[in-house]
Design an enzyme around this catalytic site. Structure first.
Site, PDB file in Angstrom:
ATOM      1  N   CYS A   1      27.303 -17.639 -11.965  1.00 45.22           N
ATOM      2  CA  CYS A   1      26.685 -18.939 -11.744  1.00 45.22           C
ATOM      3  C   CYS A   1      27.731 -19.971 -11.360  1.00 45.22           C
ATOM      4  CB  CYS A   1      25.990 -19.444 -13.016  1.00 45.22           C
ATOM      5  SG  CYS A   1      24.795 -18.302 -13.736  1.00 45.22           S
TER       6      CYS A   1
ATOM      7  N   CYS B   1      23.265 -15.970  -9.291  1.00 45.28           N
ATOM      8  CA  CYS B   1      22.140 -16.535 -10.043  1.00 45.28           C
ATOM      9  C   CYS B   1      21.086 -17.084  -9.068  1.00 45.28           C
ATOM     10  CB  CYS B   1      22.650 -17.655 -10.940  1.00 45.28           C
ATOM     11  SG  CYS B   1      21.354 -18.547 -11.844  1.00 45.28           S
TER      12      CYS B   1
ATOM     13  N   CYS C   1      20.667 -21.329  -9.940  1.00 45.51           N
ATOM     14  CA  CYS C   1      21.628 -22.377  -9.569  1.00 45.51           C
ATOM     15  C   CYS C   1      22.225 -22.174  -8.183  1.00 45.51           C
ATOM     16  CB  CYS C   1      22.733 -22.488 -10.614  1.00 45.51           C
ATOM     17  SG  CYS C   1      23.905 -21.102 -10.621  1.00 45.51           S
TER      18      CYS C   1
ATOM     19  N   CYS D   1      25.136 -24.714 -13.843  1.00 46.58           N
ATOM     20  CA  CYS D   1      23.864 -23.996 -13.952  1.00 46.58           C
ATOM     21  C   CYS D   1      23.046 -24.523 -15.142  1.00 46.58           C
ATOM     22  CB  CYS D   1      24.110 -22.502 -14.124  1.00 46.58           C
ATOM     23  SG  CYS D   1      22.576 -21.526 -14.177  1.00 46.58           S
TER      24      CYS D   1
END
Length: 487
Positions: free
Chosen positions: A33, A64, A67, A37
């Site tokens: 991420c 991810c 995000c 995030c």
């Protein structure tokens, strides 16, 4: 470089300032991420930190979906640092590996392929091919989501050698097949490609537009209605980009390209023009600590604008030596009209209809075509020849010090011009144009107001003195109630 504890502190605070500077990988979910995030903060024992998305993917993590770490701003390290890793990253983002392979990248940097691989693995956690693949898959996702191109067209436009490699890399990075990310909006055919370019706030977009507007050359640039548009000379054909302020911390970039294989390079150049990878928090903290807090408050979101074509910028800089910006623009307009290449009809419009002449075309231009002093013509021709023959390299992977030294060897090219070229064409964030008239007047005004500016303060502004130069220009322009300074 940030420590692991500092990285975790940024993750705990969901600090958007660090997006793109490192990536957080969670061992329990096998997902990586951006620091900001919004998901629940993982335990410290379950996270590792990687300097690049490529390194995280190489370690077996996927991006991810919440995000979107692939749309983070770029790291400012690649401009601050002048080492081989930073030069390699700039070349990779400009598409050199896609055009010439890893061997071409190594040759451009003066390394063997094996040496370069060792250096990049040690510094960035991934080799040149993995770093290039990371850029390709990010480009591919943009095309999947914003165009109606077929997946095979996207695969080759993004730089992949095969559809199989494209599909495997996409699944490794995002955990899904490419077609699963196609939205309904992508079903409408359009000649333009729309891309959102992330930045770290604050960003004074209007100030940036004013700076570019004052220097815009008709035919190749147009600034108006909150928009900057210009033509680009790219590896596989011409292109036109148009930049406007978007929602949130994004700039909207619309691209019209002769060949979609150039999308990655076009986006990289758009980011350079607006200096979108800057870290304003670090800039502000350093300049405020050096005693220039009042200047920072004047334009909190200032950037150090770059340029899409170092050859063009260097010619423009030398041509404009010792004359006003208005006079330089007149000469440049004549040059573009006479020697610039027309854009294809389906690409021209909005005041942009030509490409800036090549170095070869400028070198061959006869004396009678220039309404300039003979010495200036000789300097321009010498510069154009040096650029055309690669005697002087101003590309994204050049050694800035070496290029600056070679520029200074040309008769008629002085320190101010070299500094300006370093700042705008080469993206050097640490150039103080101390001999510039506008800078001098702004520093004198600070002294007259009771602030004693010392050499120690100017040294303390490193490595962000290009931003200090722009702040001093802005201060001088506002104090004199003038247009942007003639620098």
């Amino acid at each position: 470089m940030l420590t692991s504890d500092q990285c975790y502190q940024a993750v705990t605070g969901r600090d958007t300032r660090f997006d793109g500077m490192f990536f957080t990988a969670v061992s329990t979910t096998r997902i990586f991420c951006r620091p900001s995030c919004p998901a629940r903060t993982p335990k410290r024992t379950n996270v590792d930190f990687y300097p690049t998305a490529a390194a995280a993917v190489e370690a077996g993590y996927r991006a991810c979906k919440r995000c979107r770490p692939d749309v983070s701003p770029g790291s400012p390290d690649w401009d601050v640092r002048a080492d081989v890793s930073a030069r390699a990253m700039r070349l990779i983002r400009d598409g050199l590996v896609d055009r010439s392979g890893v061997d071409g990248l190594a040759a451009a940097l003066g390394y063997s392929t094996r040496q370069l691989g060792r250096v990049l693995h040690a510094e960035l956690g991934a080799g040149p091919l993995a770093l290039a693949r990371s850029e390709r898959v990010r480009t591919a996702r943009t095309l999947v989501e914003s165009t109606a191109m077929t997946m095979s067209e996207i695969a080759f436009a993004s730089g992949f050698a095969s559809i199989r490699q494209f599909n495997e890399t996409f699944k490794d990075t995002y955990g899904v097949a490419p077609g699963q990310l196609r939205t309904g909006s992508a079903s409408v055919q359009s000649e333009d490609i729309a891309v959102r370019l992330a930045f770290r706030p604050p960003f004074d977009f209007d100030h940036q537009l004013n700076y570019l507007r004052y220097r815009a050359v008709p035919g190749i640039e147009d600034v108006g209605d909150g928009r900057y548009t210009r033509s680009l000379r790219l590896a596989h054909g011409p292109g036109v980009i148009s930049l406007t302020a978007g929602r949130g911390n994004f700039v909207t970039c619309r691209l019209r390209l002769a060949d979609t294989r150039d999308i990655g390079a076009a986006v990289a150049r758009a980011r350079r023009i607006l200096d979108l990878d800057a870290d304003p928090t670090a800039v502000h903290a350093t300049l405020t600590g050096a005693g220039f807090g009042d200047l920072v408050a004047l334009v909190p979101g200032i950037r150090s604008p770059g340029h899409s074509d170092p050859v063009e910028l260097s010619i423009r800089t030398v041509l404009g030596q010792q004359i006003s910006i208005g006079a330089a623009r007149t000469h440049l307009t004549r040059l573009v009209d006479d020697a610039g290449e027309p854009l294809p009809e389906d690409m021209a419009g909005g005041g942009v209809d030509r490409l800036f002449p090549t170095a070869e075309a400028i070198a061959e231009r006869p004396d009678g075509s220039w309404a300039l002093p003979r010495r200036r013509i000789e300097t321009l021709r010498a510069l154009a020849v040096a650029l055309a023959t690669s005697e002087i390299d101003l590309g994204p992977g050049c050694d800035r010090d070496e290029s600056a030294a070679r520029l200074l060897e040309l008769p008629g090219v002085g320190p101010w011009s070299v500094g300006y070229i370093r700042m705008r064409a080469l993206g050097d964030p640490d150039v103080l144009l101390a001999s510039d008239l506008g800078v001098k007047k702004a520093l004198d005004a600070l002294t007259d107001s009771g602030s004693t500016i010392t050499n120690a303060q100017l040294e303390a502004a490193r490595p962000w003195r290009s931003y200090l130069t722009h702040l001093l220009w802005a201060a001088h322009a506002r104090a004199a109630h003038l247009n942007p300074p003639q620098s």
